[in-house]
Design a protein around this motif. Sequence first.
Motif, PDB file in Angstrom:
ATOM      1  N   ALA A   1     -29.308  -5.630  22.692  1.00  0.00           N
ATOM      2  CA  ALA A   1     -28.019  -4.952  22.817  1.00  0.00           C
ATOM      3  C   ALA A   1     -27.468  -4.729  21.414  1.00  0.00           C
ATOM      4  N   ASP A   2     -27.034  -3.514  21.133  1.00  0.00           N
ATOM      5  CA  ASP A   2     -26.415  -3.160  19.854  1.00  0.00           C
ATOM      6  C   ASP A   2     -24.948  -2.824  20.102  1.00  0.00           C
ATOM      7  N   ILE A   3     -24.055  -3.532  19.433  1.00  0.00           N
ATOM      8  CA  ILE A   3     -22.617  -3.285  19.546  1.00  0.00           C
ATOM      9  C   ILE A   3     -22.080  -2.928  18.170  1.00  0.00           C
ATOM     10  N   ASP A   4     -21.323  -1.840  18.092  1.00  0.00           N
ATOM     11  CA  ASP A   4     -20.680  -1.423  16.846  1.00  0.00           C
ATOM     12  C   ASP A   4     -19.175  -1.393  17.048  1.00  0.00           C
ATOM     13  N   VAL A   5     -18.464  -2.045  16.137  1.00  0.00           N
ATOM     14  CA  VAL A   5     -17.001  -2.056  16.144  1.00  0.00           C
ATOM     15  C   VAL A   5     -16.541  -1.498  14.806  1.00  0.00           C
ATOM     16  N   SER A   6     -15.850  -0.379  14.840  1.00  0.00           N
ATOM     17  CA  SER A   6     -15.383   0.266  13.616  1.00  0.00           C
ATOM     18  C   SER A   6     -13.870   0.411  13.673  1.00  0.00           C
ATOM     19  N   THR A   7     -13.180  -0.094  12.640  1.00  0.00           N
ATOM     20  CA  THR A   7     -11.730  -0.080  12.639  1.00  0.00           C
ATOM     21  C   THR A   7     -11.186   0.466  11.325  1.00  0.00           C
ATOM     22  N   CYS A   8      -9.987   0.997  11.389  1.00  0.00           N
ATOM     23  CA  CYS A   8      -9.206   1.320  10.199  1.00  0.00           C
ATOM     24  C   CYS A   8      -7.969   0.435  10.210  1.00  0.00           C
ATOM     25  N   GLY A   9      -7.488   0.082   9.036  1.00  0.00           N
ATOM     26  CA  GLY A   9      -6.324  -0.772   8.961  1.00  0.00           C
ATOM     27  C   GLY A   9      -6.636  -2.060   8.243  1.00  0.00           C
ATOM     28  N   GLU A  10      -5.811  -3.082   8.444  1.00  0.00           N
ATOM     29  CA  GLU A  10      -5.915  -4.289   7.643  1.00  0.00           C
ATOM     30  C   GLU A  10      -6.927  -5.298   8.156  1.00  0.00           C
ATOM     31  N   ILE A  11      -7.118  -5.392   9.456  1.00  0.00           N
ATOM     32  CA  ILE A  11      -7.960  -6.465   9.978  1.00  0.00           C
ATOM     33  C   ILE A  11      -9.431  -6.049   9.976  1.00  0.00           C
ATOM     34  N   SER A  12     -10.313  -7.039   9.817  1.00  0.00           N
ATOM     35  CA  SER A  12     -11.745  -6.821   9.933  1.00  0.00           C
ATOM     36  C   SER A  12     -12.174  -6.990  11.384  1.00  0.00           C
ATOM     37  N   PRO A  13     -13.092  -6.157  11.876  1.00  0.00           N
ATOM     38  CA  PRO A  13     -13.603  -6.361  13.239  1.00  0.00           C
ATOM     39  C   PRO A  13     -14.379  -7.661  13.385  1.00  0.00           C
ATOM     40  N   LEU A  14     -14.635  -8.359  12.280  1.00  0.00           N
ATOM     41  CA  LEU A  14     -15.273  -9.668  12.373  1.00  0.00           C
ATOM     42  C   LEU A  14     -14.462 -10.642  13.219  1.00  0.00           C
ATOM     43  N   LYS A  15     -13.177 -10.357  13.417  1.00  0.00           N
ATOM     44  CA  LYS A  15     -12.364 -11.213  14.270  1.00  0.00           C
ATOM     45  C   LYS A  15     -12.837 -11.185  15.728  1.00  0.00           C
ATOM     46  N   ALA A  16     -13.617 -10.168  16.087  1.00  0.00           N
ATOM     47  CA  ALA A  16     -14.158 -10.088  17.451  1.00  0.00           C
ATOM     48  C   ALA A  16     -15.530 -10.746  17.559  1.00  0.00           C
ATOM     49  N   LEU A  17     -16.081 -11.223  16.443  1.00  0.00           N
ATOM     50  CA  LEU A  17     -17.450 -11.728  16.434  1.00  0.00           C
ATOM     51  C   LEU A  17     -17.617 -12.966  17.308  1.00  0.00           C
ATOM     52  N   ASN A  18     -16.682 -13.883  17.239  1.00  0.00           N
ATOM     53  CA  ASN A  18     -16.765 -15.110  18.032  1.00  0.00           C
ATOM     54  C   ASN A  18     -16.883 -14.782  19.521  1.00  0.00           C
ATOM     55  N   TYR A  19     -16.060 -13.851  19.986  1.00  0.00           N
ATOM     56  CA  TYR A  19     -16.116 -13.462  21.399  1.00  0.00           C
ATOM     57  C   TYR A  19     -17.449 -12.808  21.748  1.00  0.00           C
TER      58      TYR A  19
ATOM     59  N   LEU B   1       0.819  -1.207   0.000  1.00  0.00           N
ATOM     60  CA  LEU B   1       0.000   0.000   0.000  1.00  0.00           C
ATOM     61  C   LEU B   1       0.852   1.255   0.000  1.00  0.00           C
ATOM     62  N   HIS B   2       0.243   2.317  -0.502  1.00  0.00           N
ATOM     63  CA  HIS B   2       0.855   3.635  -0.431  1.00  0.00           C
ATOM     64  C   HIS B   2       0.329   4.325   0.827  1.00  0.00           C
ATOM     65  N   GLY B   3       1.154   4.420   1.858  1.00  0.00           N
ATOM     66  CA  GLY B   3       0.723   5.069   3.089  1.00  0.00           C
ATOM     67  C   GLY B   3      -0.166   4.162   3.929  1.00  0.00           C
ATOM     68  N   PHE B   4      -0.945   4.795   4.810  1.00  0.00           N
ATOM     69  CA  PHE B   4      -1.783   4.064   5.760  1.00  0.00           C
ATOM     70  C   PHE B   4      -3.009   3.477   5.066  1.00  0.00           C
ATOM     71  N   ASN B   5      -3.475   2.336   5.534  1.00  0.00           N
ATOM     72  CA  ASN B   5      -4.692   1.716   5.019  1.00  0.00           C
ATOM     73  C   ASN B   5      -5.904   2.507   5.512  1.00  0.00           C
ATOM     74  N   ASN B   6      -6.561   3.237   4.616  1.00  0.00           N
ATOM     75  CA  ASN B   6      -7.662   4.129   4.988  1.00  0.00           C
ATOM     76  C   ASN B   6      -9.033   3.471   4.947  1.00  0.00           C
ATOM     77  N   LEU B   7      -9.094   2.188   4.632  1.00  0.00           N
ATOM     78  CA  LEU B   7     -10.394   1.521   4.604  1.00  0.00           C
ATOM     79  C   LEU B   7     -10.997   1.477   6.010  1.00  0.00           C
TER      80      LEU B   7
END
Length: 268
Positions: free
Chosen positions: A139-157, A11-17
């Motif tokens: 209960a509504d939980i929102d996880v918003s991240t920037c960078g390479e990993i998806s917050p779906l990695k927290a779904l199991n927990y 990538l060019h610079g930081f992952n902005n997704l």
Amino acid sequence: MKLTPEERIQLHGFNNLTKSLSFNMYDICYTRTKEERKAYLAYIDEQYNADRLTAILSHVAEIIGAHVLNIAKQDYEPQGASVTMLISEGPVESAPSESFEETPGPLPSSVVVQLDKSHVTVHTYPEYHPDEGISTFRADIDVSTCGEISPLKALNYLIHSFDTDIMIMDYRVRGFTRDINGHKLFIDHEISSIQNFIPDTVKNMYDMIDVNVYQEHIFHTKCKLKQFDLDNYLFGYTKDKLSTAEQQEITERLKLEMDEIYYGKNRV
């Protein structure tokens, strides 16, 4: 499969997704009197107060490798709670290559990845039918991240943190980042369904429906518990205290409530 540095996208610079997961859960209970309803709501308020929810979100931050910068939390009257966390980049130089794989994420552990300008929030909504009988907790939980990993990695927990009858999950990737040649990338990982991030042991417990818009990077999955045991929905007593007719009537009301929530429409 572990990718070599040459195989990974440069990538060019930081992952902005921006990758956002909304996890919505429902707990349903039959409360036949005002006293039972009051006791159920008090139980829910105690089980999922602001301190307990803060602990859950802290573990989510741990799983995705984030530093917690700030916490705002509040218990409401007569019921309900909210917690908001501002989180920042984790103390690692690069994200692990396994973050790209469509596999269930871990329970709390020392998984760390890069993040920046991200947040985790939770809000709770105890609710009841005006004619008595049905009480619900959402209960509504929102996880918003920037960078390479998806917050779906927290779904199991998250799934293991709540005793839930219905789960509704939304995942979306927004924005774009650029490779070293300036070419825009609107998603940086493979995903065909949120279900691929849920363990088989959990999937076997639920009926599941997907509604995905692949070209827009929008993924939606909803789940309803398959097995029904009336004892799990009565508060303070068991079904052997009820007549057969009462058991049938209550079962029908509870199943109707769950179907309406699951399908998103009134059925009577």
